[in-house]
Design a protein around this motif. Structure first.
Motif, PDB file in Angstrom:
ATOM      1  N   ILE A 202       0.860  -1.179   0.000  1.00 66.08           N
ATOM      2  CA  ILE A 202       0.000   0.000   0.000  1.00 66.08           C
ATOM      3  C   ILE A 202       0.897   1.230   0.000  1.00 66.08           C
ATOM      4  CG2 ILE A 202      -1.960  -1.122   1.127  1.00 66.08           C
ATOM      5  CD1 ILE A 202      -1.089   0.120   3.770  1.00 66.08           C
ATOM      6  N   ALA A 203       0.352   2.344  -0.458  1.00 69.92           N
ATOM      7  CA  ALA A 203       1.134   3.579  -0.550  1.00 69.92           C
ATOM      8  C   ALA A 203       0.396   4.710   0.148  1.00 69.92           C
ATOM      9  CB  ALA A 203       1.380   3.947  -2.011  1.00 69.92           C
ATOM     10  N   LEU A 204       1.102   5.426   1.004  1.00 69.46           N
ATOM     11  CA  LEU A 204       0.597   6.672   1.560  1.00 69.46           C
ATOM     12  C   LEU A 204       0.926   7.769   0.562  1.00 69.46           C
ATOM     13  CD1 LEU A 204      -0.578   8.460   3.817  1.00 69.46           C
ATOM     14  CD2 LEU A 204       1.723   8.545   4.801  1.00 69.46           C
ATOM     15  N   CYS A 205      -0.096   8.459   0.078  1.00 73.83           N
ATOM     16  CA  CYS A 205       0.093   9.495  -0.928  1.00 73.83           C
ATOM     17  C   CYS A 205      -0.430  10.829  -0.414  1.00 73.83           C
ATOM     18  CB  CYS A 205      -0.643   9.126  -2.217  1.00 73.83           C
ATOM     19  SG  CYS A 205      -0.023   7.602  -2.990  1.00 73.83           S
ATOM     20  N   GLY A 206       0.135  11.915  -0.928  1.00 71.37           N
ATOM     21  CA  GLY A 206      -0.270  13.244  -0.505  1.00 71.37           C
ATOM     22  C   GLY A 206      -0.602  14.123  -1.684  1.00 71.37           C
ATOM     23  N   GLU A 207      -1.531  15.054  -1.467  1.00 69.56           N
ATOM     24  CA  GLU A 207      -1.911  16.020  -2.492  1.00 69.56           C
ATOM     25  C   GLU A 207      -1.062  17.275  -2.346  1.00 69.56           C
ATOM     26  OE1 GLU A 207      -5.916  18.052  -4.414  1.00 69.56           O
ATOM     27  OE2 GLU A 207      -5.958  17.378  -2.320  1.00 69.56           O
ATOM     28  N   PHE A 213      -1.320  14.333  -6.808  1.00 73.30           N
ATOM     29  CA  PHE A 213      -0.886  13.419  -5.758  1.00 73.30           C
ATOM     30  C   PHE A 213       0.463  12.803  -6.100  1.00 73.30           C
ATOM     31  CE2 PHE A 213      -5.184  13.913  -4.480  1.00 73.30           C
ATOM     32  CZ  PHE A 213      -5.280  13.502  -3.160  1.00 73.30           C
ATOM     33  N   GLU A 214       1.226  12.484  -5.057  1.00 74.49           N
ATOM     34  CA  GLU A 214       2.483  11.764  -5.220  1.00 74.49           C
ATOM     35  C   GLU A 214       2.650  10.798  -4.059  1.00 74.49           C
ATOM     36  OE1 GLU A 214       5.582  14.665  -5.267  1.00 74.49           O
ATOM     37  OE2 GLU A 214       5.490  15.059  -3.123  1.00 74.49           O
ATOM     38  N   VAL A 215       3.440   9.751  -4.283  1.00 74.21           N
ATOM     39  CA  VAL A 215       3.707   8.768  -3.234  1.00 74.21           C
ATOM     40  C   VAL A 215       4.655   9.374  -2.203  1.00 74.21           C
ATOM     41  CG1 VAL A 215       4.824   6.558  -2.736  1.00 74.21           C
ATOM     42  CG2 VAL A 215       3.302   6.772  -4.718  1.00 74.21           C
ATOM     43  N   ILE A 216       4.248   9.271  -0.941  1.00 79.01           N
ATOM     44  CA  ILE A 216       5.111   9.673   0.172  1.00 79.01           C
ATOM     45  C   ILE A 216       5.964   8.484   0.604  1.00 79.01           C
ATOM     46  CG2 ILE A 216       5.176  10.520   2.552  1.00 79.01           C
ATOM     47  CD1 ILE A 216       2.434  11.852   1.958  1.00 79.01           C
ATOM     48  N   HIS A 217       5.304   7.340   0.763  1.00 81.41           N
ATOM     49  CA  HIS A 217       6.031   6.124   1.153  1.00 81.41           C
ATOM     50  C   HIS A 217       5.172   4.912   0.799  1.00 81.41           C
ATOM     51  CE1 HIS A 217       9.339   4.242   3.347  1.00 81.41           C
ATOM     52  NE2 HIS A 217       8.442   3.352   3.747  1.00 81.41           N
TER      53      HIS A 217
END
Length: 223
Positions: A202-207, A213-217
């Motif tokens: 799974i990926a934590l993503c941010g706006e 949006f981009e992948v944070i981790h």
């Protein structure tokens, strides 16, 4: 980097499928940068809506952080969640016309995918700020059934839990007479799709400030 909203997505690992998704949409959610699209008339237009989110499948829909929560705590909770979650598998992925837009959807038993999605929604809900009245009104414009209305009230989004359907969006809503044309165009560019398909991370993503949006981790599912 400062983010206005967060989400839990499935983002394909580095490889042909991720490369296809980035190129097709014109946005690389893994690297947080634009990607060169194929030279096709109208492709930029029909991918404008999904482009901001990147090539992904939503597990926990975008949310603003609740008061008193911070990104570091959210990251730690997502990591802990991934350690407890077992991967999910289905027969594979296929191209589908889903409500007028094109997406990759799963084949076969979807219970495992629904389990992962539902667990992400429940386990991280303390980080979600309540939806605004404007957000509720926007969702209700779709004409929700009673179950979707109840899910919207409880989780801030109508298409979770029993209404969840794993999908990786490739276009905006298309005119009926354009679906076959764009389906053929997607098929010409698709790499070999995974069969079986494993949702094992799974990926934590941010706006970002620019609305994309981009992948944070990313976190491996090891439960």
């Amino acid at each position: 980097m400062s983010y206005s909203r967060f989400a839990i997505y499935y983002v394909p690992p580095n490889g042909p499928l991720a490369d296809f998704g980035a190129s097709w949409l014109g946005w690389d959610v893994l690297r947080g940068c634009e990607a060169l699209q194929p030279d096709m008339p109208d492709l930029d237009d029909i991918t404008m809506t999904p482009r901001k989110y990147g090539f992904h499948a939503t597990l926990k829909p975008p949310f603003r952080l609740a008061q008193g929560q911070d990104v570091q705590t959210l990251e730690a909770a997502t990591s802990t969640l991934a350690v407890s979650l077992a991967p999910a598998r289905c027969d594979g992925l296929e191209l589908t016309a889903l409500g007028g837009f094109l997406a990759l959807t799963p084949r076969g038993d979807m219970q495992g995918l629904r389990r992962v999605g539902g667990t992400c929604v429940r386990a991280l809900d303390r980080f979600r700020a309540p939806a605004s009245a404007a957000e509720f009104a926007r969702r209700r414009k779709a004409g929700l059934n009673p179950q979707q209305e109840a899910l919207l009230a409880q989780w801030g989004y109508p298409y979770v839990m029993e209404e969840f359907r794993f999908h990786m969006t490739l276009t905006a809503r298309l005119p009926q007479d354009a679906i076959a044309i764009w389906s053929a165009a997607v098929q010409r560019h698709l790499p070999e799709l995974p069969s079986p398909f494993a949702l094992d991370q799974i990926a934590l993503c941010g706006e970002r400030a620019d609305g994309r949006f981009e992948v944070i981790h990313r976190y491996k599912l090891t439960g």
